[in-house]
Write an enzyme that holds these catalytic residues in place. Structure first.
Site, PDB file in Angstrom:
ATOM      1  N   ASP A  77      44.400 -33.243 -91.894  1.00  0.00           N
ATOM      2  CA  ASP A  77      44.269 -32.164 -92.886  1.00  0.00           C
ATOM      3  C   ASP A  77      45.487 -32.099 -93.803  1.00  0.00           C
ATOM      4  OD1 ASP A  77      41.801 -31.300 -92.052  1.00  0.00           O
ATOM      5  OD2 ASP A  77      42.613 -29.936 -90.535  1.00  0.00           O
ATOM      6  N   LYS A  92      63.662 -45.513 -93.730  1.00  0.00           N
ATOM      7  CA  LYS A  92      63.525 -44.862 -92.423  1.00  0.00           C
ATOM      8  C   LYS A  92      64.465 -43.651 -92.325  1.00  0.00           C
ATOM      9  CE  LYS A  92      64.113 -45.905 -87.587  1.00  0.00           C
ATOM     10  NZ  LYS A  92      64.815 -46.781 -86.663  1.00  0.00           N
ATOM     11  N   ASN A 118      46.315 -38.665 -85.033  1.00  0.00           N
ATOM     12  CA  ASN A 118      45.633 -37.979 -83.925  1.00  0.00           C
ATOM     13  C   ASN A 118      45.029 -39.050 -83.018  1.00  0.00           C
ATOM     14  OD1 ASN A 118      42.798 -38.583 -84.792  1.00  0.00           O
ATOM     15  ND2 ASN A 118      43.484 -37.490 -86.607  1.00  0.00           N
ATOM     16  N   LYS A 163      31.813 -24.372 -91.621  1.00  0.00           N
ATOM     17  CA  LYS A 163      32.081 -25.687 -92.234  1.00  0.00           C
ATOM     18  C   LYS A 163      30.840 -26.242 -92.910  1.00  0.00           C
ATOM     19  CE  LYS A 163      35.832 -27.679 -89.547  1.00  0.00           C
ATOM     20  NZ  LYS A 163      36.191 -28.621 -88.504  1.00  0.00           N
ATOM     21  N   PHE A 196      31.126 -33.914 -88.600  1.00  0.00           N
ATOM     22  CA  PHE A 196      31.472 -33.602 -87.212  1.00  0.00           C
ATOM     23  C   PHE A 196      32.506 -32.485 -87.243  1.00  0.00           C
ATOM     24  CE2 PHE A 196      29.806 -36.802 -84.217  1.00  0.00           C
ATOM     25  CZ  PHE A 196      29.188 -37.645 -85.119  1.00  0.00           C
ATOM     26  N   LYS A 219      30.987 -26.958 -96.883  1.00  0.00           N
ATOM     27  CA  LYS A 219      31.050 -28.350 -97.329  1.00  0.00           C
ATOM     28  C   LYS A 219      29.699 -28.882 -97.811  1.00  0.00           C
ATOM     29  CE  LYS A 219      34.725 -29.232 -94.034  1.00  0.00           C
ATOM     30  NZ  LYS A 219      35.517 -30.256 -93.380  1.00  0.00           N
TER      31      LYS A 219
END
Ligand SMILES: Cc1cc2nc3c(=O)[nH]c(=O)nc-3n(C[C@H](O)[C@H](O)[C@H](O)COP(=O)(O)O)c2cc1C
Length: 387
Positions: free
Chosen positions: A267, A277, A199, A327, A313, A331
């Site tokens: 995730d 490859k 990301n 969350k 976050f 958590k």
């Protein structure tokens, strides 16, 4: 007040003066006579906007007293073995050493010399004496030295010297003695030896939280995904995948008082990592099966001690507040910092961020904190520390 002595690393000081000015500080410079062999007074006067102070100015104006009263911090960079010896033994035979004797502000010294000079028993002893007097000796770094040798003795870069200056000038040192663990950056989940799923996280928010905690006096460890983190003064451990990050976090959990989970952890990971490859085949599509990664914050939440503060976050794109609260509960976080990653000037790779700080304790108010990432980190810490 910036003191410059006759070491080869003085060539870096014009850049430092520019950074000091850019940060909005005023700087007065005192040069030893030897230092003018390495960098010119004209260059430094031009960059600082003031005539530099030299031994020819050591006269009836008593500049050593006036400058030492004016300064909020005295930085001596580079500091030669010779000047170190004078400072350790109270010798005040030039303008710089006299200003040091009169200074009551914090002092930061950057010794810089060949490793053989740094290892000399007199130098070691002088450093020990000054450290015992609460003079901050910023250790030289190991690496290539200007004389062509390699070893310990290299002066930190101007940007790194700025970190020491900011730490010294930081209005609060309320995190001294605290241990802070920060995760930062993305993770790479490999599907074959040359491709991965990731990301766009740059690690900026985590790096800002880490740096600000360090400015406020904390000892800081950063578990960083594959991004560059400015590591000066911090203990940075690099990892690639979410599983590596989980292991590194768990190994450092016992040590931590505050755990800031600012990394953008994948995730999912590929169920199978191809050993070779993946070749472009005849088919138009390629299916990669993904399996869930461990949820690092939730794993910490299960085992954390009562007095450890866990901050997560939440990068959200919709139903920001309700998703963040879910969350937080699931958590076992103490705080969650929710941001809308689709909003302009917010989220991934931006210097700016707007976050909603939600405490677990519902009797405490939520706060919206907005601004540059390195500035909001200061406000976020203030909220967390206030409890
Ligand atoms: C080319 C050259 C490079 C030097 N580099 C260093 C140095 O990096 N560190 C150091 O401690 N001394 C270094 N010296 C020695 C100092 O310049 C010398 O001890 C001088 O007297 C220091 O004076 P000051 O401490 O008043 O500035 C160097 C000398 C020369 C000639």
């Amino acid at each position: 007040m910036l003191g410059i002595t006759g070491g080869i690393a003085a060539y870096k000081i014009p850049s430092l003066v520019r950074l000091i000015k850019k940060a909005g500080c005023e700087v007065e410079i005192i040069m030893t006579e030897a230092s003018s062999n390495f960098v010119t007074p004209m260059t430094l006067s031009t960059l600082s906007g003031h005539e530099v102070w030299r031994d020819k100015d050591f006269d009836f104006r008593i500049p050593h007293i006036k400058l030492s009263q004016w300064a909020e911090v005295l930085v001596i960079a580079p500091c030669t073995a010779n000047t170190l010896a004078k400072l350790a033994h109270g010798i005040a035979d030039n303008l710089l050493t006299s200003a040091f004797s009169a200074a009551k502000c914090p002092v930061i010294i950057f010794p810089a010399m060949n490793e053989r000079m740094y290892d000399n028993p007199s130098t070691r002893e002088n450093i020990r004496i000054l450290s015992e007097r609460n003079i901050h000796i910023a250790e030289p770094l190991t690496g290539a030295l200007a004389c062509g040798d390699s070893g310990k003795g290299r002066m930190p870069e101007p940007e790194e010297i700025m970190h020491e200056i900011f730490r010294s000038l930081c209005p609060l040192h309320d995190m001294a003695g605290k241990h802070v663990l920060v995760t930062a950056g993305p993770t790479h989940e490999y599907i074959d030896p040359v491709r991965y799923i990731s990301n766009p996280s740059t690690g900026k928010m985590g790096a800002s939280m880490a740096r600000t905690a360090w400015y406020r006096g904390a000892d800081v460890r950063v578990i960083a995904g594959p991004v560059e983190i400015d590591s000066y003064g911090l203990d940075v451990i690099h990892v690639k995948s979410a599983s590596d990050m989980l292991n590194a976090v768990m190994n450092n959990l016992e040590w931590s008082d505050y755990i800031i989970k600012a990394a953008a952890v994948g995730d999912y990971r590929a169920k199978e990592i191809h050993e070779r490859k993946i070749k472009r085949g005849d088919k138009d599509t390629l299916t990669v099966e993904l399996i869930q990664n461990p949820d690092i914050a939730a794993e910490i939440g299960k085992v954390k001690r009562e007095n450890q503060i866990l901050v997560g976050f939440a990068a959200e794109t919709d139903d920001i507040e309700s998703n963040a609260r879910l969350k937080l509960e699931r958590k076992n976080l103490d705080y969650i910092l929710a941001n809308d990653v689709l909003a302009e000037n917010s989220g991934f790779a931006s210097d700016m961020n707007t976050i909603r700080l939600i405490p677990r304790d519902e009797s405490k108010p939520e706060k919206i904190i907005s601004g540059l990432k390195n500035e909001i980190a200061y406000d976020i810490w203030s909220e967390i520390i206030a409890g």
